[in-house]
Structure formats: C-alpha cells, structure tokens
Write an enzyme that holds these catalytic residues in place. Structure first.
Site, PDB file in Angstrom:
ATOM      1  N   SER A 119       0.835  -1.214   0.000  1.00  0.00           N
ATOM      2  CA  SER A 119       0.000   0.000   0.000  1.00  0.00           C
ATOM      3  C   SER A 119       0.864   1.257   0.000  1.00  0.00           C
ATOM      4  O   SER A 119       2.010   1.251   0.437  1.00  0.00           O
ATOM      5  CB  SER A 119      -0.912   0.029   1.229  1.00  0.00           C
ATOM      6  OG  SER A 119      -1.716  -1.117   1.279  1.00  0.00           O
TER       7      SER A 119
HETATM    8  N1  SAH Z   1      -0.969  -4.746   4.201  1.00  0.00           N
HETATM    9  C1  SAH Z   1      -0.317  -5.025   2.931  1.00  0.00           C
HETATM   10  C2  SAH Z   1      -1.199  -4.601   1.777  1.00  0.00           C
HETATM   11  C3  SAH Z   1      -1.245  -5.654   0.732  1.00  0.00           C
HETATM   12  S1  SAH Z   1      -2.486  -5.474  -0.506  1.00  0.00           S
HETATM   13  C4  SAH Z   1       1.054  -4.370   2.873  1.00  0.00           C
HETATM   14  O1  SAH Z   1       1.359  -3.537   3.720  1.00  0.00           O
HETATM   15  O2  SAH Z   1       1.837  -4.727   1.990  1.00  0.00           O
HETATM   16  C5  SAH Z   1      -3.806  -6.466   0.133  1.00  0.00           C
HETATM   17  C6  SAH Z   1      -3.493  -7.884   0.510  1.00  0.00           C
HETATM   18  O3  SAH Z   1      -4.725  -8.508   0.889  1.00  0.00           O
HETATM   19  C7  SAH Z   1      -2.916  -8.755  -0.591  1.00  0.00           C
HETATM   20  O4  SAH Z   1      -1.718  -9.343  -0.162  1.00  0.00           O
HETATM   21  C8  SAH Z   1      -3.999  -9.804  -0.850  1.00  0.00           C
HETATM   22  O5  SAH Z   1      -3.489 -11.065  -1.239  1.00  0.00           O
HETATM   23  C9  SAH Z   1      -4.693  -9.853   0.493  1.00  0.00           C
HETATM   24  N2  SAH Z   1      -6.065 -10.371   0.467  1.00  0.00           N
HETATM   25  C10 SAH Z   1      -7.008 -10.222  -0.507  1.00  0.00           C
HETATM   26  N3  SAH Z   1      -8.155 -10.841  -0.164  1.00  0.00           N
HETATM   27  C11 SAH Z   1      -7.925 -11.398   1.065  1.00  0.00           C
HETATM   28  C12 SAH Z   1      -8.740 -12.196   1.956  1.00  0.00           C
HETATM   29  N4  SAH Z   1      -9.990 -12.548   1.660  1.00  0.00           N
HETATM   30  N5  SAH Z   1      -8.171 -12.591   3.126  1.00  0.00           N
HETATM   31  C13 SAH Z   1      -6.897 -12.263   3.458  1.00  0.00           C
HETATM   32  N6  SAH Z   1      -6.095 -11.520   2.652  1.00  0.00           N
HETATM   33  C14 SAH Z   1      -6.604 -11.100   1.471  1.00  0.00           C
END
Ligand code: SAH
Length: 229
Positions: A80
């Site tokens: 993000s």
């Molecule tokens: N907090 C992360 C943001 C990653 S983007 C960071 O700081 O890098 C969002 C993330 O949510 C992705 O890795 C994606 O695979 C995950 N995601 C999507 N749907 C999800 C679900 N149903 N349960 C858990 N994780 C999920």
C-alpha cells in the site's frame, strides 16, 4: 559465538548494511510528504520513519521505495501507499499492547508499522506465496508478529478474538459480519468498503449489538478476494 548468536549477528549486520543513511534520509522526506498530506499522529509518523520500506519490496523497485506510491509485490498484489498505511493506522488509534488483527498481510509493511507501535499483531493472508515469503522475511528484519495465518480474511480469526482493532488492507465489497463480531466493546474496525473505489469506513463497537459508523473519503485498494489460493 554459538550458532544461534552468530545467526542473530548476521541478521542485524544485514539490516545495518541494507539500511543506509541515504535510506533514512529518504524516509524523513517521506514523513514530511505524508505530514503535509494531513497525517498528524506523532507515533505513526515515527513508525514510518523507522520501518525500512525498501526491504519489503522486490529489489527492482528499491529506488521507488520512498515515494508515496503503492508498488507491485508479486501475486498481482501491491504494497500500500505509505500515506494510506499511515491514514489507516491513525484511524485505528493503536495503543501499546493492544491486540490487532490485520486482513491482508501482503508484504508485511503494515504489519511492521503496527509492531513498531507495540501492538500484538495477528495477520491473515490468502495468497500462499505471499504468506510463505512474509513468514520468513518479517523475523529476519526484526519484526515478530504474534501470529501469521494463511486463510480467509472474510471469516476473521475467531480463535484469537476479541480484538482491540481490526484493519482491512484490501477493498471489501461489503463489511464481513464476523469481523464486527470479533471486536471488543470499544474496539474499531477500519475497512475500505466498495468495488471500484472504496470509502474508508470506521466501525466502533459501542455495546454488544451497537456500532458507530464514520466515513473518511475515497481510496483505491486491490480487491479483497474470496477463496484461498
Ligand atoms: N498490508 C499489505 C497490503 C497488501 S495489498 C502491505 O502492507 O503490503 C492487500 C493484501 O490482501 C494482498 O496481499 C492480498 O493477497 C490480500 N487479500 C485479498 N483478499 C484477502 C482475503 N480474503 N483474506 C486475506 N487476505 C486477502
């Protein structure tokens, strides 16, 4: 040195050589940028100034690590934007020692920010590849979450509930009921809700059956997906 302390030494040495004064300088600039965009919480800004974001990204993107932008981290996912991480963390209002559940571990950057704020962090990721990677990586750079789970964020983590705060870092098409149910009274759910764009929304549990709801503007996240893979 024993094998274990040699290993610790190597980890910390690696951290030092991979986190130069140049990186620290760039982080301070990043802090100024997000401060100018409205982030005021000193502890959140301090956490951003400490976590070496460049280590959370694939090597090809290191030069971009301290721009206020999201970046690809593999498996079609992104780390993000720092402003968004700071904004969500500020809304969560974390106190030291609180139990926080993060949905979407991704690169582990947000997880590390929460650990800097001395939260006890539980985090769920649905992509096996990212989960495996982050599980090895986070302790190497000195951030030890309470628990990382390969699972589905829509159902939360009942076995470790209730939480002081739940932070969803993917765009949720709707508010998953189990997440509301896993909040302590007084606890907060910070969740971007919507399909194409999402409205940053905070639910505060005021009693067993009552929740306050506040909205904080539009954001754009990768979608929260169903089913693990
Ligand atoms: N907090 C992360 C943001 C990653 S983007 C960071 O700081 O890098 C969002 C993330 O949510 C992705 O890795 C994606 O695979 C995950 N995601 C999507 N749907 C999800 C679900 N149903 N349960 C858990 N994780 C999920």
């Amino acid at each position: 040195m024993t094998g274990f302390s040699t290993q610790i030494f190597i980890y910390f040495y690696a951290m030092i050589i991979n986190d130069s004064n140049r990186h620290k300088g760039l982080r301070n600039q990043l802090v100024s940028t997000i401060k100018a965009k409205g982030i005021a919480d000193k502890l959140v800004l301090q956490a951003i100034s400490k976590v070496p974001r460049h280590l959370f990204m694939d090597s090809g993107f290191v030069d971009f690590a301290y721009q206020d932008k999201p970046f690809p981290i593999g498996s079609d996912q992104t780390i993000s934007q720092p402003y968004t991480v700071a904004f969500q963390t500020e809304l969560l209002a974390v106190q030291p020692g609180q139990k926080i559940l993060e949905i979407g571990t991704g690169s582990g950057y947000q997880t590390a920010i929460l650990i800097e704020l001395e939260a006890e962090v539980y985090s769920i990721e649905r992509q096996k590849e990212l989960y495996n990677k982050v599980k090895k990586f986070l302790p190497k750079v000195g951030y030890v979450p309470k628990k990382l789970v390969f699972g589905d964020g829509y159902i939360g983590l009942a076995e470790n509930a209730p939480f002081d705060g739940i932070l969803v870092t993917a765009g949720a098409p709707f508010v998953p009921k189990p997440l509301l149910g896993q909040l302590k009274i007084g606890g907060r759910l910070v969740i971007p809700v919507g399909d194409e764009t999402q409205v940053m929304t905070v639910y505060t549990r005021t009693s067993e059956n009552k929740f306050d709801k506040h909205e904080y503007g539009d954001f754009k996240f990768v979608p929260m997906l169903k089913e693990k893979n």
